[in-house]
Design a protein around this motif. Structure first.
Motif, PDB file in Angstrom:
ATOM      1  N   GLY A  86      -0.692   7.738 -10.183  1.00 18.56           N
ATOM      2  CA  GLY A  86      -0.377   6.100 -10.459  1.00 18.56           C
ATOM      3  C   GLY A  86      -0.532   5.913 -12.175  1.00 18.56           C
ATOM      4  O   GLY A  86      -1.764   6.686 -12.480  1.00 18.56           O
ATOM      5  N   ALA A  87      -0.054   5.390 -12.840  1.00 17.16           N
ATOM      6  CA  ALA A  87      -0.266   4.766 -13.697  1.00 17.16           C
ATOM      7  C   ALA A  87      -0.715   6.662 -14.839  1.00 17.16           C
ATOM      8  O   ALA A  87       0.447   6.832 -14.330  1.00 17.16           O
ATOM      9  CB  ALA A  87      -1.487   3.883 -14.514  1.00 17.16           C
ATOM     10  N   GLY A  88      -1.463   6.198 -15.632  1.00 18.31           N
ATOM     11  CA  GLY A  88      -2.005   7.393 -16.190  1.00 18.31           C
ATOM     12  C   GLY A  88      -1.847   8.604 -15.994  1.00 18.31           C
ATOM     13  O   GLY A  88      -2.013   9.749 -16.533  1.00 18.31           O
TER      14      GLY A  88
ATOM     15  N   GLY B 239      -5.220   7.695 -13.277  1.00 17.98           N
ATOM     16  CA  GLY B 239      -5.637   7.159 -15.217  1.00 17.98           C
ATOM     17  C   GLY B 239      -6.922   6.794 -14.596  1.00 17.98           C
ATOM     18  O   GLY B 239      -8.312   7.068 -14.245  1.00 17.98           O
TER      19      GLY B 239
ATOM     20  N   ASN C  31     -13.098   0.915 -11.767  1.00 22.48           N
ATOM     21  CA  ASN C  31     -14.668   0.492 -10.743  1.00 22.48           C
ATOM     22  C   ASN C  31     -15.769   1.020 -11.865  1.00 22.48           C
ATOM     23  O   ASN C  31     -16.767  -0.460 -12.208  1.00 22.48           O
ATOM     24  CB  ASN C  31     -14.925   1.165  -9.963  1.00 22.48           C
ATOM     25  CG  ASN C  31     -13.876   0.953  -8.628  1.00 22.48           C
ATOM     26  OD1 ASN C  31     -12.348   0.711  -8.904  1.00 22.48           O
ATOM     27  ND2 ASN C  31     -14.702   1.052  -7.694  1.00 22.48           N
TER      28      ASN C  31
ATOM     29  N   ALA D 113      -9.520   8.007  -9.921  1.00 21.89           N
ATOM     30  CA  ALA D 113     -10.214   7.803 -10.842  1.00 21.89           C
ATOM     31  C   ALA D 113     -10.888   8.494 -12.031  1.00 21.89           C
ATOM     32  O   ALA D 113     -11.844   9.302 -11.340  1.00 21.89           O
ATOM     33  CB  ALA D 113     -10.539   6.347 -10.167  1.00 21.89           C
TER      34      ALA D 113
ATOM     35  N   PHE E 158      -8.632  -6.646  -9.507  1.00 23.50           N
ATOM     36  CA  PHE E 158      -8.102  -5.416  -8.982  1.00 23.50           C
ATOM     37  C   PHE E 158      -9.448  -4.274  -7.890  1.00 23.50           C
ATOM     38  O   PHE E 158      -9.585  -3.862  -6.231  1.00 23.50           O
ATOM     39  CB  PHE E 158      -7.274  -4.250  -9.499  1.00 23.50           C
ATOM     40  CG  PHE E 158      -7.144  -2.723  -8.964  1.00 23.50           C
ATOM     41  CD1 PHE E 158      -5.776  -2.359  -8.197  1.00 23.50           C
ATOM     42  CD2 PHE E 158      -8.535  -1.276  -9.001  1.00 23.50           C
ATOM     43  CE1 PHE E 158      -5.559  -1.350  -7.771  1.00 23.50           C
ATOM     44  CE2 PHE E 158      -7.933  -0.369  -8.547  1.00 23.50           C
ATOM     45  CZ  PHE E 158      -6.509  -0.365  -7.996  1.00 23.50           C
TER      46      PHE E 158
ATOM     47  N   ASN F 252      -0.423  11.300  -4.521  1.00 23.65           N
ATOM     48  CA  ASN F 252      -0.050  10.239  -5.568  1.00 23.65           C
ATOM     49  C   ASN F 252      -0.509  10.658  -6.816  1.00 23.65           C
ATOM     50  O   ASN F 252      -1.536  11.143  -6.890  1.00 23.65           O
ATOM     51  CB  ASN F 252      -0.041   9.456  -4.762  1.00 23.65           C
ATOM     52  CG  ASN F 252       0.928   9.081  -3.122  1.00 23.65           C
ATOM     53  OD1 ASN F 252       1.043   9.928  -2.751  1.00 23.65           O
ATOM     54  ND2 ASN F 252       0.670   7.443  -2.557  1.00 23.65           N
TER      55      ASN F 252
ATOM     56  N   LEU G  68      -0.711  -3.408 -19.538  1.00 22.96           N
ATOM     57  CA  LEU G  68      -1.556  -2.817 -20.336  1.00 22.96           C
ATOM     58  C   LEU G  68      -0.927  -1.859 -20.914  1.00 22.96           C
ATOM     59  O   LEU G  68       0.633  -1.535 -19.799  1.00 22.96           O
ATOM     60  CB  LEU G  68      -2.054  -1.882 -19.199  1.00 22.96           C
ATOM     61  CG  LEU G  68      -3.621  -1.250 -19.258  1.00 22.96           C
ATOM     62  CD1 LEU G  68      -4.349  -1.849 -20.757  1.00 22.96           C
ATOM     63  CD2 LEU G  68      -3.956  -0.051 -19.004  1.00 22.96           C
TER      64      LEU G  68
ATOM     65  N   ASN H 143       0.680  -0.963  -0.354  1.00 19.57           N
ATOM     66  CA  ASN H 143       0.057  -0.131  -0.161  1.00 19.57           C
ATOM     67  C   ASN H 143       1.210   0.549   0.069  1.00 19.57           C
ATOM     68  O   ASN H 143       1.539   1.368  -0.219  1.00 19.57           O
ATOM     69  CB  ASN H 143      -0.723   0.120   0.826  1.00 19.57           C
ATOM     70  CG  ASN H 143      -0.434   0.400   2.789  1.00 19.57           C
ATOM     71  OD1 ASN H 143       1.077   0.290   2.952  1.00 19.57           O
ATOM     72  ND2 ASN H 143      -1.311   0.119   3.778  1.00 19.57           N
TER      73      ASN H 143
HETATM   74  N1  COA Z   1      -9.565   3.213 -10.353  1.00 21.00           N
HETATM   75  C1  COA Z   1     -10.210   3.184  -9.211  1.00 21.00           C
HETATM   76  N2  COA Z   1     -10.199   3.184  -8.351  1.00 21.00           N
HETATM   77  C2  COA Z   1      -8.567   2.964  -7.736  1.00 21.00           C
HETATM   78  C3  COA Z   1      -8.142   3.735  -9.600  1.00 21.00           C
HETATM   79  C4  COA Z   1      -8.342   3.306 -10.513  1.00 21.00           C
HETATM   80  N3  COA Z   1      -7.773   4.045 -11.860  1.00 21.00           N
HETATM   81  N4  COA Z   1      -6.172   3.643  -8.578  1.00 21.00           N
HETATM   82  C5  COA Z   1      -6.288   3.252  -7.379  1.00 21.00           C
HETATM   83  N5  COA Z   1      -7.892   2.967  -6.980  1.00 21.00           N
HETATM   84  C6  COA Z   1      -9.154   2.991  -5.805  1.00 21.00           C
HETATM   85  C7  COA Z   1      -8.477   1.406  -5.100  1.00 21.00           C
HETATM   86  O1  COA Z   1      -8.851   0.601  -5.723  1.00 21.00           O
HETATM   87  C8  COA Z   1      -8.312   2.205  -3.510  1.00 21.00           C
HETATM   88  O2  COA Z   1      -9.572   1.456  -3.111  1.00 21.00           O
HETATM   89  P1  COA Z   1     -10.582   1.621  -1.809  1.00 21.00           P
HETATM   90  O3  COA Z   1     -10.435   2.962  -1.517  1.00 21.00           O
HETATM   91  O4  COA Z   1     -11.947   0.714  -1.610  1.00 21.00           O
HETATM   92  O5  COA Z   1      -9.612   1.206  -0.824  1.00 21.00           O
HETATM   93  C9  COA Z   1      -8.170   3.499  -3.305  1.00 21.00           C
HETATM   94  O6  COA Z   1      -8.383   4.219  -4.888  1.00 21.00           O
HETATM   95  C10 COA Z   1      -6.773   3.322  -3.149  1.00 21.00           C
HETATM   96  O7  COA Z   1      -5.760   2.644  -2.848  1.00 21.00           O
HETATM   97  P2  COA Z   1      -4.785   1.457  -3.095  1.00 21.00           P
HETATM   98  O8  COA Z   1      -4.371   0.913  -4.250  1.00 21.00           O
HETATM   99  O9  COA Z   1      -5.376   1.577  -1.876  1.00 21.00           O
HETATM  100  O10 COA Z   1      -3.912   3.536  -3.445  1.00 21.00           O
HETATM  101  P3  COA Z   1      -1.721   3.010  -3.201  1.00 21.00           P
HETATM  102  O11 COA Z   1      -2.061   4.367  -2.938  1.00 21.00           O
HETATM  103  O12 COA Z   1      -1.733   1.677  -2.200  1.00 21.00           O
HETATM  104  O13 COA Z   1      -2.126   2.918  -4.264  1.00 21.00           O
HETATM  105  C11 COA Z   1      -1.543   2.770  -6.589  1.00 21.00           C
HETATM  106  C12 COA Z   1      -2.082   3.699  -5.431  1.00 21.00           C
HETATM  107  C13 COA Z   1      -1.675   4.240  -8.393  1.00 21.00           C
HETATM  108  C14 COA Z   1      -0.269   2.278  -7.122  1.00 21.00           C
HETATM  109  C15 COA Z   1      -2.772   1.603  -7.115  1.00 21.00           C
HETATM  110  O14 COA Z   1      -4.078   2.625  -6.871  1.00 21.00           O
HETATM  111  C16 COA Z   1      -3.218   1.008  -8.489  1.00 21.00           C
HETATM  112  O15 COA Z   1      -2.365   0.656  -9.242  1.00 21.00           O
HETATM  113  N6  COA Z   1      -4.162   1.785  -9.620  1.00 21.00           N
HETATM  114  C17 COA Z   1      -4.522   1.326 -10.321  1.00 21.00           C
HETATM  115  C18 COA Z   1      -3.921   2.281 -12.206  1.00 21.00           C
HETATM  116  C19 COA Z   1      -4.615   1.636 -12.937  1.00 21.00           C
HETATM  117  O16 COA Z   1      -3.958   0.981 -13.863  1.00 21.00           O
HETATM  118  N7  COA Z   1      -5.008   2.552 -13.667  1.00 21.00           N
HETATM  119  C20 COA Z   1      -5.245   2.602 -15.440  1.00 21.00           C
HETATM  120  C21 COA Z   1      -4.424   2.569 -16.316  1.00 21.00           C
HETATM  121  S1  COA Z   1      -4.547   4.644 -16.377  1.00 21.00           S
END
Ligand code: COA
Length: 566
Positions: A389-391, A342, A346, A306, A537, A387, A420, A11
């Motif tokens: 992440g990704a896109g 990104g 959900n 998101a 996820f 923070n 991806l 996390n």
């Molecule tokens: N869409 C929907 N929900 C997302 C999300 C996304 N792109 N990225 C994060 N979340 C949600 C998580 O499900 C989690 O939900 P919760 O409140 O029910 O616990 C919350 O945001 C926090 O995410 P978490 O993974 O616990 O945060 P982190 O800081 O530990 O990790 C990431 C951050 C970015 C590494 C991780 O959230 C992740 O891999 N997200 C997906 C990114 C992705 O692949 N995007 C799509 C491609 S562009």
């Protein structure tokens, strides 16, 4: 030292410690706490000097803590014990809270104390406090502990409830009965505290019209009122429920028994039941534009960072609006907890065709990215308070400058989401900023990155301040300077010339087309990896093993090399 991070999940706090400890020169490996046998095996393989457990849901096996110093990061003040530390602190309205690092022994959270760090509490959700105050305090306490352990002359302090400085107590696991909202008796402040102490997990269980929901993403509302407990308004994706002395907006719901039992926008979950409720424009805003002098601020605190198709389109419209203003600088503020993560995974999961929704979402985010890249009327800044992440990282890089709060964690890669490929013009933006070879390394490494490393690579241009407040203060000063720079027009001219030269070399649509061809395969091709990874996820399917990218002790190639050297 060799430090093993033993954790329930990788996390945000674990990622941050991973970054900080490596920056201090330690060799760090990660193992997910899946069962005792795997933990024991990991310790045998890595032979760590120290085990740090930033986020555990089970006790460390006796066989491990008896032989090896294991440090537990507890999100509570000295003496606090139990699995719902922060939940109780919020519900009980504690004025200050803290993090304690203690040594694992036979009794949960009762071991000798190595370090503790305190902070003033803020009116915010549990997840927000965890990502900000708890994370900063934990970094401070863990780094101090590691230093003390390494020095070898520090005696950790036994837990002593007679010590007047020990203010914490053993607290039970918080249940839904403890959190339950009594709409007829609780005022707005109490309702807010009950929702916040369970947001992100597990959420407060509540019911309405015979359906049960967990509530998230609440904001107080003092100008509307109605019969306590009734739904009285809608605004965007949120619904408003009356309390004794006002109301609360609820942005997200999770219906455990519903067709999609994960967090979704409240109006989408309620469906037809929310339709008769009157719409209140501006009641719950996801996008806000503000101006100060020559600077336009675009804030988009989307829940969990998101960004769904509609949100990207609305943000693009707001951005175009900001660009039509007679300002000089546009700053993209994201939200306080996340800048952007990104695609909205959900919403995609809940769509009738997740492939089609993924396609619509990536195109919408790309349309927004293109507007930022092609802006020639303003200097643009992405200000990362939280923070990305990704896109989300590459969207930030579309601006001329990326400034981050110190301590922000970036995950500039897509591959963990079922290989991806990613879009957002990353194949244009990343090599241009960091060089082709580094670009490939960043994408392939699939590791979280701190602001120091990100700056050294050119992924961010600068980082400063550790708290949200100090970051915003310094940000405002820097933006003012940027907008009033004597060479502002020359800067804009250089930017236009650079864009024109880049376009002549390879037009932007060509990058997009190539990226989307790969994304099309991810969404519609034979390999279902992305759909499986997204399902896992969104449904939070527990990981059955630690990825090799972070479990260095399980990397066979690395182990073979060590053996060769020996
Ligand atoms: N869409 C929907 N929900 C997302 C999300 C996304 N792109 N990225 C994060 N979340 C949600 C998580 O499900 C989690 O939900 P919760 O409140 O029910 O616990 C919350 O945001 C926090 O995410 P978490 O993974 O616990 O945060 P982190 O800081 O530990 O990790 C990431 C951050 C970015 C590494 C991780 O959230 C992740 O891999 N997200 C997906 C990114 C992705 O692949 N995007 C799509 C491609 S562009």
């Amino acid at each position: 030292m060799k430090i093993l991070l033993l954790t329930h999940a990788f996390n945000s706090l674990t990622q941050r410690l991973h970054i900080e400890l490596r920056e201090k020169g330690h060799e760090v490996s990660v193992e997910f706490d899946i069962n005792d046998a795997t933990t024991i095996e990991a310790v045998g393989l890595f032979q760590p000097d120290l085990i740090v457990a930033p986020f555990l849901k089970r006790a460390i096996p006796e066989q491990v803590w008896k032989k090896q110093c294991c440090l537990i990061v507890h999100p509570g003040i000295k003496g606090d014990r139990g699995p719902s530390a922060l939940d109780w602190a919020i519900l009980q309205d504690q004025p200050s809270w803290g993090v304690t690092v203690l040594q694992a022994n036979a009794e949960m959270d009762a071991g000798d104390i190595w370090a503790t760090s305190q902070f003033p509490m803020r009116n915010a959700s549990k997840a927000s406090l965890y990502r900000n105050e708890i994370t900063e305090a934990a970094v401070e306490a863990v780094l101090l502990t590691v230093e003390r352990y390494q020095r070898g002359d520090y005696e950790p302090e036994p837990l002593d409830y007679h010590d007047p400085g020990t203010l914490g107590r053993l607290q039970p696991q918080m249940t839904q009965a403890d959190r339950k909202i009594d709409w007829l008796k609780d005022n707005t402040e109490t309702v807010m505290r009950k929702i916040r102490c369970a947001d992100g997990f597990p959420g407060v269980l509540d019911s309405w019209n015979g359906r049960e929901f967990y509530l998230y993403d609440a904001r107080p509302e003092y100008s509307l009122s109605g019969a306590p407990g009734e739904l009285i308004a809608r605004s965007g994706n949120a619904v408003c429920r009356a309390t004794l002395d006002g109301a609360v907006w609820i942005g997200h719901l999770r219906e455990k028994q519903g067709k999609h039992p994960f967090k979704l926008p409240a109006v989408q979950v309620l469906g037809e039941s929310a339709e008769p409720v009157p719409e209140t424009a501006g009641g719950y805003q996801e996008i806000e534009y503000l101006e100060q002098g020559d600077v336009g601020y675009l804030c988009f605190p989307f829940y969990n960072g998101a960004m769904g198709t509609e949100q990207c389109n609305a943000l693009r419209q707001a951005y175009i609006g900001a660009r039509q203003r007679e300002t000089r600088v546009i700053v993209l503020m994201g939200g306080a907890d996340f800048w952007s993560n990104g695609l909205h995974l959900n919403l995609i999961e809940a769509a009738e065709s997740p492939a089609d929704e993924s396609w619509a979402n990536i195109n919408a985010i790309n349309d927004l990215a293109r507007e930022i890249i092609c802006t020639d009327s303003h200097v643009t800044v992405s200000a990362l308070q939280g923070n990305a992440g990704a896109g989300g990282v590459f969207l930030a890089r579309c601006s001329d400058y990326v400034w981050a709060r110190s301590g922000v964690v970036l995950n500039p890669h897509y591959k963990d989401m079922g290989n991806l490929y990613g879009s957002e013009y990353w194949t244009y933006l990343l090599p241009k900023r960091v060089g082709a070879q580094q670009a490939r390394q960043i994408i392939e490494a699939r590791l979280p990155m701190g602001t120091r490393e990100a700056k050294s690579l050119g992924l961010v241009d600068d980082f400063f301040a550790t708290t949200q407040e100090t970051f915003r203060t310094e940000l405002n000063q820097r933006l003012k300077q940027l907008a009033s720079a004597t060479d502002f027009s020359a800067q804009l001219n250089r930017k236009r010339e650079q864009r024109a030269a880049d376009e002549a070399e390879k037009p932007l649509p060509a990058y997009r087309e190539e990226e989307l061809a790969r994304m099309n395969l991810n969404f519609y091709g034979f390999d279902p990896s992305y759909h499986v990874a997204r399902y896992n996820f969104v449904y939070k399917v527990p990981k059955s093993r630690t990825p090799i990218t972070i479990a260095r002790h399980r990397d066979k190639r690395r182990r073979a090399n060590i053996q060769k050297v020996l």
